[in-house]
Design a protein around this motif. Structure first.
Motif, mmCIF file in Angstrom:
data_model
loop_
_atom_site.group_PDB
_atom_site.id
_atom_site.type_symbol
_atom_site.label_atom_id
_atom_site.label_comp_id
_atom_site.label_asym_id
_atom_site.label_seq_id
_atom_site.Cartn_x
_atom_site.Cartn_y
_atom_site.Cartn_z
ATOM 1 N N THR A 24 -3.559 -0.855 -17.557
ATOM 2 C CA THR A 24 -2.835 -1.734 -16.715
ATOM 3 C C THR A 24 -1.913 -0.533 -16.316
ATOM 4 O OG1 THR A 24 -2.799 -4.158 -17.024
ATOM 5 C CG2 THR A 24 -1.343 -3.369 -15.108
ATOM 6 N N GLY A 25 -1.261 0.149 -16.284
ATOM 7 C CA GLY A 25 -0.441 1.638 -15.913
ATOM 8 C C GLY A 25 -0.818 2.521 -15.372
ATOM 9 N N LEU A 26 -2.105 2.786 -16.347
ATOM 10 C CA LEU A 26 -2.653 4.170 -15.612
ATOM 11 C C LEU A 26 -3.879 3.353 -14.074
ATOM 12 C CD1 LEU A 26 -4.185 5.267 -19.241
ATOM 13 C CD2 LEU A 26 -2.476 5.857 -17.858
ATOM 14 N N LEU A 27 -3.959 1.833 -14.032
ATOM 15 C CA LEU A 27 -5.140 2.087 -13.102
ATOM 16 C C LEU A 27 -4.075 1.647 -12.167
ATOM 17 C CD1 LEU A 27 -7.572 -0.959 -14.392
ATOM 18 C CD2 LEU A 27 -8.026 0.863 -13.546
ATOM 19 N N ALA A 62 -2.129 4.375 -6.871
ATOM 20 C CA ALA A 62 -0.911 5.185 -6.832
ATOM 21 C C ALA A 62 -1.224 6.655 -5.737
ATOM 22 C CB ALA A 62 0.192 5.375 -7.111
ATOM 23 N N ARG A 63 -2.494 6.943 -6.771
ATOM 24 C CA ARG A 63 -3.357 8.371 -6.195
ATOM 25 C C ARG A 63 -4.294 8.514 -4.770
ATOM 26 N NH1 ARG A 63 -2.587 13.896 -5.301
ATOM 27 N NH2 ARG A 63 -3.573 14.958 -6.215
ATOM 28 N N ILE A 64 -4.961 7.279 -5.249
ATOM 29 C CA ILE A 64 -5.852 6.751 -4.267
ATOM 30 C C ILE A 64 -5.051 6.861 -2.495
ATOM 31 C CG2 ILE A 64 -7.624 5.354 -3.459
ATOM 32 C CD1 ILE A 64 -8.309 5.220 -6.712
ATOM 33 N N THR A 65 -4.325 6.016 -3.004
ATOM 34 C CA THR A 65 -3.321 5.346 -1.545
ATOM 35 C C THR A 65 -2.645 6.722 -1.662
ATOM 36 O OG1 THR A 65 -2.512 3.428 -2.186
ATOM 37 C CG2 THR A 65 -1.844 3.735 -1.035
ATOM 38 N N GLN A 66 -2.301 7.836 -1.623
ATOM 39 C CA GLN A 66 -1.211 8.832 -1.090
ATOM 40 C C GLN A 66 -2.354 10.010 -0.922
ATOM 41 O OE1 GLN A 66 -0.480 11.306 -4.203
ATOM 42 N NE2 GLN A 66 1.539 11.872 -3.348
ATOM 43 N N SER A 104 1.068 -0.881 0.101
ATOM 44 C CA SER A 104 0.507 0.139 0.067
ATOM 45 C C SER A 104 0.868 1.033 0.364
ATOM 46 C CB SER A 104 -1.264 0.252 0.301
ATOM 47 O OG SER A 104 -1.614 -1.177 0.941
ATOM 48 N N SER A 105 1.917 1.238 -0.846
ATOM 49 C CA SER A 105 2.671 2.365 -0.622
ATOM 50 C C SER A 105 2.547 3.395 -1.974
ATOM 51 C CB SER A 105 3.680 1.244 -0.819
ATOM 52 O OG SER A 105 5.417 2.417 -1.332
ATOM 53 N N PRO A 106 2.353 4.574 -2.434
ATOM 54 C CA PRO A 106 2.179 5.149 -3.298
ATOM 55 C C PRO A 106 2.845 5.473 -4.050
ATOM 56 C CG PRO A 106 1.179 6.426 -1.492
ATOM 57 C CD PRO A 106 1.968 5.186 -0.913
ATOM 58 N N LYS A 107 4.286 5.547 -3.555
ATOM 59 C CA LYS A 107 5.516 5.605 -4.492
ATOM 60 C C LYS A 107 6.143 4.282 -5.141
ATOM 61 C CE LYS A 107 8.177 8.982 -1.325
ATOM 62 N NZ LYS A 107 9.202 9.166 -1.209
ATOM 63 N N LEU A 108 5.485 2.934 -4.384
ATOM 64 C CA LEU A 108 5.595 1.668 -5.296
ATOM 65 C C LEU A 108 4.986 1.540 -6.379
ATOM 66 C CD1 LEU A 108 7.015 -0.608 -2.313
ATOM 67 C CD2 LEU A 108 8.337 0.189 -4.386
ATOM 68 N N LEU A 109 3.795 2.034 -5.599
ATOM 69 C CA LEU A 109 2.716 1.926 -6.749
ATOM 70 C C LEU A 109 2.993 2.640 -8.162
ATOM 71 C CD1 LEU A 109 -0.336 1.768 -4.916
ATOM 72 C CD2 LEU A 109 -0.133 -0.198 -6.593
ATOM 73 N N ALA A 110 3.047 3.924 -7.419
ATOM 74 C CA ALA A 110 3.712 4.937 -9.021
ATOM 75 C C ALA A 110 4.900 4.138 -10.061
ATOM 76 C CB ALA A 110 3.682 6.444 -8.685
ATOM 77 N N ALA A 111 5.425 3.319 -8.853
ATOM 78 C CA ALA A 111 6.891 2.499 -9.703
ATOM 79 C C ALA A 111 6.581 2.035 -10.327
ATOM 80 C CB ALA A 111 7.846 2.926 -8.339
ATOM 81 N N SER A 112 5.511 1.407 -10.239
ATOM 82 C CA SER A 112 4.857 0.002 -10.883
ATOM 83 C C SER A 112 4.038 -0.263 -12.118
ATOM 84 C CB SER A 112 4.314 -0.842 -10.272
ATOM 85 O OG SER A 112 4.978 -1.490 -8.620
ATOM 86 N N ALA A 113 3.825 1.508 -11.869
ATOM 87 C CA ALA A 113 2.871 1.993 -13.363
ATOM 88 C C ALA A 113 3.354 2.794 -14.677
ATOM 89 C CB ALA A 113 2.245 2.817 -12.594
ATOM 90 N N SER A 114 4.939 3.192 -13.586
ATOM 91 C CA SER A 114 5.753 3.836 -14.428
ATOM 92 C C SER A 114 6.306 2.444 -15.272
ATOM 93 C CB SER A 114 6.458 4.360 -14.101
ATOM 94 O OG SER A 114 5.981 5.481 -13.735
ATOM 95 N N TYR A 115 6.979 1.261 -14.828
ATOM 96 C CA TYR A 115 7.088 0.353 -14.982
ATOM 97 C C TYR A 115 6.102 -0.259 -16.177
ATOM 98 C CZ TYR A 115 10.095 -4.684 -15.209
ATOM 99 O OH TYR A 115 10.128 -5.470 -15.959
#
Length: 210
Positions: A184-187, A192-196, A114-125
């Motif tokens: 998938t990346g956009l979701l 990440a935004r919701i978690t933040q 539940s980490s916004p940063k990790l979710l954002a990094a996953s999305a970018s990947y």
């Protein structure tokens, strides 16, 4: 809004995109050539369809595309150029497939943490994976167009009238996989935004209760 449904949807679309790309890479219907001569009784025997790895001619003949084993000295300049394009395709698409495996694992770990940063990094990947898939498909289309130009140069115009050329369902499957990768990346970005925002809300509530 909870990020649980968003993450689950991202996981499903990510898994589906991987499956579709694997199917596209492993099947032989990227390019289809049908020859229909007026006086021919066995037009099916003249049809050809190809994938990334082999060419199927008629019902019983197949040949492997020598992407990395061809004797370059025996090929013409145009053939070497085409083979170079094909090599790029068979490197990019399998590489994207392997990257998707790690992207799915990374996304799973990020959602559990539940980490916004990790979710954002996953999305970018995952979005980076989609760039490789898009590049591979685009290069294949370029490769096919060049092959068609070479075909038109060699084959007499009267014989070209009986040839019907089209892209097959394998290519369409790769396009769908690319679309799902972007989804998938956009979701994951949304998750990440919701978690933040949830973290900021919880912090505000905690401060108000002090």
């Amino acid at each position: 809004m909870k990020n649980g449904p968003v993450v689950l949807t991202a996981g499903f679309t990510g898994l589906l995109s991987f499956s579709l790309l694997a199917v596209a890479i492993g099947t032989d219907y990227w390019y289809i050539i049908n020859v229909n001569r007026p006086n021919s009784t066995g037009s099916d025997d003249l049809s050809v369809h190809s994938g990334l790895w082999r060419i199927i001619e008629g019902p019983n003949m197949s040949s492997v595309i020598p992407s990395f084993t061809a004797n370059m000295s025996s090929l013409s300049e145009a053939e070497r150029h085409l083979l170079g394009f094909h090599r790029v395709v068979v490197i990019l698409l399998p590489f994207s497939l392997v990257m998707l495996v790690f992207g799915w694992i990374f996304g799973l770990v990020s959602s559990l943490a539940s980490s916004p940063k990790l979710l954002a990094a996953s999305a970018s990947y995952v979005l980076l994976c989609s760039v490789f898939t898009l590049s591979g498909v685009s290069v294949y289309i370029k490769y096919s167009n060049l092959a068609m130009e070479e075909f038109q140069r060699i084959v007499p115009p009267k014989d070209q009238l009986y040839v019907d050329v089209s892209f097959g369902w394998s290519l369409a499957t790769a396009w769908i996989s690319y679309s799902l990768e972007v989804t998938t990346g956009l979701l994951l970005m949304l998750a990440a935004r919701i978690t933040q925002m949830k973290g900021h809300y919880d912090s505000g509530v905690a401060i108000a209760m002090l």
